[in-house]
Design a protein around this motif. Structure first.
Motif, mmCIF file in Angstrom:
data_model
loop_
_atom_site.group_PDB
_atom_site.id
_atom_site.type_symbol
_atom_site.label_atom_id
_atom_site.label_comp_id
_atom_site.label_asym_id
_atom_site.label_seq_id
_atom_site.Cartn_x
_atom_site.Cartn_y
_atom_site.Cartn_z
ATOM 1 N N ASP A 39 120.478 60.804 105.176
ATOM 2 C CA ASP A 39 121.938 61.120 105.756
ATOM 3 C C ASP A 39 120.733 61.683 107.112
ATOM 4 O O ASP A 39 122.285 61.935 108.629
ATOM 5 C CB ASP A 39 121.179 63.091 105.540
ATOM 6 C CG ASP A 39 121.705 62.150 103.223
ATOM 7 O OD1 ASP A 39 122.825 62.008 103.280
ATOM 8 O OD2 ASP A 39 121.351 63.134 102.290
ATOM 9 N N ASN A 84 113.158 76.548 99.419
ATOM 10 C CA ASN A 84 114.069 75.131 99.697
ATOM 11 C C ASN A 84 114.313 74.893 101.139
ATOM 12 O O ASN A 84 115.782 74.748 101.188
ATOM 13 C CB ASN A 84 115.231 75.137 98.717
ATOM 14 C CG ASN A 84 114.240 74.703 97.703
ATOM 15 O OD1 ASN A 84 112.926 74.133 97.293
ATOM 16 N ND2 ASN A 84 115.507 75.320 96.458
ATOM 17 N N LYS A 85 113.345 75.679 102.015
ATOM 18 C CA LYS A 85 114.254 75.969 103.577
ATOM 19 C C LYS A 85 114.367 74.970 104.019
ATOM 20 O O LYS A 85 114.650 74.274 105.494
ATOM 21 C CB LYS A 85 112.909 76.809 104.398
ATOM 22 C CG LYS A 85 113.162 78.367 103.787
ATOM 23 C CD LYS A 85 114.189 78.668 103.715
ATOM 24 C CE LYS A 85 114.754 80.331 103.319
ATOM 25 N NZ LYS A 85 115.468 80.900 103.555
ATOM 26 N N HIS A 88 117.068 73.198 106.222
ATOM 27 C CA HIS A 88 117.547 73.362 105.563
ATOM 28 C C HIS A 88 118.927 73.410 106.097
ATOM 29 O O HIS A 88 120.043 72.905 105.462
ATOM 30 C CB HIS A 88 117.867 74.302 104.497
ATOM 31 C CG HIS A 88 118.070 76.012 104.661
ATOM 32 N ND1 HIS A 88 118.742 76.736 104.973
ATOM 33 C CD2 HIS A 88 116.693 76.708 105.664
ATOM 34 C CE1 HIS A 88 118.784 77.386 105.395
ATOM 35 N NE2 HIS A 88 117.212 77.782 105.677
ATOM 36 N N ALA A 89 119.468 74.036 107.358
ATOM 37 C CA ALA A 89 120.553 74.390 107.599
ATOM 38 C C ALA A 89 121.658 72.717 108.556
ATOM 39 O O ALA A 89 122.737 73.315 108.193
ATOM 40 C CB ALA A 89 120.516 75.494 109.357
ATOM 41 N N LYS A 90 120.514 72.268 108.423
ATOM 42 C CA LYS A 90 121.300 71.041 108.641
ATOM 43 C C LYS A 90 122.085 70.152 108.105
ATOM 44 O O LYS A 90 122.621 69.791 107.522
ATOM 45 C CB LYS A 90 120.453 69.656 109.256
ATOM 46 C CG LYS A 90 120.010 70.921 110.892
ATOM 47 C CD LYS A 90 120.636 70.675 112.252
ATOM 48 C CE LYS A 90 121.084 68.771 112.611
ATOM 49 N NZ LYS A 90 122.048 68.850 113.667
ATOM 50 N N GLY A 91 121.263 70.711 106.322
ATOM 51 C CA GLY A 91 122.218 70.061 105.119
ATOM 52 C C GLY A 91 121.654 68.669 104.888
ATOM 53 O O GLY A 91 122.399 67.472 104.618
ATOM 54 N N ALA A 92 120.763 67.468 105.724
ATOM 55 C CA ALA A 92 120.208 66.648 105.950
ATOM 56 C C ALA A 92 119.188 66.221 104.686
ATOM 57 O O ALA A 92 118.028 66.570 105.104
ATOM 58 C CB ALA A 92 120.128 65.582 107.064
ATOM 59 N N LYS A 93 119.099 65.949 103.956
ATOM 60 C CA LYS A 93 118.513 65.824 102.729
ATOM 61 C C LYS A 93 117.523 64.600 102.496
ATOM 62 O O LYS A 93 115.962 63.995 102.273
ATOM 63 C CB LYS A 93 118.608 65.974 101.297
ATOM 64 C CG LYS A 93 119.461 66.722 101.280
ATOM 65 C CD LYS A 93 119.740 67.744 99.662
ATOM 66 C CE LYS A 93 120.205 68.998 99.470
ATOM 67 N NZ LYS A 93 120.859 69.256 97.994
ATOM 68 N N ASP A 123 115.407 71.073 114.694
ATOM 69 C CA ASP A 123 116.125 70.169 113.428
ATOM 70 C C ASP A 123 114.503 70.280 111.855
ATOM 71 O O ASP A 123 115.534 70.272 111.270
ATOM 72 C CB ASP A 123 116.733 69.459 113.557
ATOM 73 C CG ASP A 123 117.799 69.754 114.859
ATOM 74 O OD1 ASP A 123 118.741 70.911 114.196
ATOM 75 O OD2 ASP A 123 118.554 68.854 115.350
ATOM 76 N N LEU A 176 123.696 61.740 111.098
ATOM 77 C CA LEU A 176 123.748 62.978 111.513
ATOM 78 C C LEU A 176 124.671 62.170 113.122
ATOM 79 O O LEU A 176 123.819 61.553 114.446
ATOM 80 C CB LEU A 176 122.660 63.771 112.189
ATOM 81 C CG LEU A 176 121.828 64.498 110.627
ATOM 82 C CD1 LEU A 176 120.626 64.742 110.966
ATOM 83 C CD2 LEU A 176 122.817 65.380 109.886
ATOM 84 N N TYR A 224 113.912 70.047 103.801
ATOM 85 C CA TYR A 224 114.233 68.936 103.193
ATOM 86 C C TYR A 224 113.389 67.848 103.235
ATOM 87 O O TYR A 224 113.791 67.069 104.447
ATOM 88 C CB TYR A 224 115.485 68.126 102.677
ATOM 89 C CG TYR A 224 116.328 69.378 102.714
ATOM 90 C CD1 TYR A 224 116.278 69.920 101.575
ATOM 91 C CD2 TYR A 224 117.781 69.744 103.010
ATOM 92 C CE1 TYR A 224 116.889 70.664 100.536
ATOM 93 C CE2 TYR A 224 118.302 70.944 102.777
ATOM 94 C CZ TYR A 224 118.240 70.942 101.832
ATOM 95 O OH TYR A 224 119.124 72.384 100.898
#
Length: 212
Positions: free
Chosen positions: A76, A149-150, A67-72, A132, A80, A152
């Motif tokens: 996405d 939700n850790k 989740h920390a990467k923000g790519a869902k 990642d 990167l 995606y």
């Protein structure tokens, strides 16, 4: 390095010193099947020459991002700027094959870090921020990751859609850039349908012909 030596050795053991009375069976990494066809000089096994007992289930592989990467989504992930870092236990394993599909066919910039002993270590490395994400068995994803939700999930390489996997996660074959790419993916993931197989030596007599 190749697939875990222990997996190949376990299969070879069936036809060497293992008893041939049905008391010796083994389970192996299904990636060996594809390797035996693609690189027969490395994996010298003919899986047609074994007694197939059954499988405990299909390995449903899903590529996901922490989740920390923000790519869902796949889009996405492809966007990167620095790509993604994923771990590797051995060349030819399921996560290696699926990571390469993600990279070579769908254009994700990927850096693979080898040397992890197993999937548990890969998950710990992901939680620590070393990696990642991964392309691993969906059934092995920790429940707390899903509930919190850790991760995606953004791509799956199995035709089956697990009930707890969002329906919008695409099947790689369906979104392959070309028909040839789709055919390549089907070939590479064909052994996935074998799941976690148990085999015995072909020398083990069929039960019907065994006198009691």
């Amino acid at each position: 390095c190749a697939l875990p030596i222990s997996s190949q050795t376990a299969v070879q053991y069936l036809d060497t010193t293992a008893p041939k009375d049905g008391t010796a069976i083994t389970i192996f990494n299904f990636g060996l099947i594809g390797e035996s066809l693609l690189i027969p000089s490395r994996v010298k096994l003919d899986f047609r020459k074994y007694n197939w007992i059954g499988s405990i289930g299909m390995d449903i592989a899903v590529c996901y991002m922490w989740h920390a990467k923000g790519a869902k989504t796949l889009a996405d992930v492809k966007a990167l700027p620095n790509g993604v870092v994923m771990g590797l236990t051995a060349v030819g394993t399921s996560n290696d094959v699926n990571q390469r599909i993600m990279s070579k066919i769908f254009g994700v910039k990927l850096k693979q870090v080898s040397g992890y002993p197993g999937s548990a270590e890969l998950r710990l490395a992901t939680e620590r921020g070393e990696l990642d994400g991964d392309c691993g068995a969906w059934g092995a994803v920790p429940v707390e990751w899903l509930q919190g939700n850790k991760i995606y999930p953004f791509l799956r390489t199995a035709p089956i859609l697990p009930p707890d996997l969002p329906k919008e996660v695409p099947y790689a074959v369906d979104i392959a850039p070309t028909q040839m790419d789709a055919d390549v993916i089907r070939f590479l993931i064909a052994s996935v349908e074998v799941g976690r197989p148990f085999v015995a030596s072909l020398s083990v007599p069929d039960r019907k012909s065994t006198r009691l």
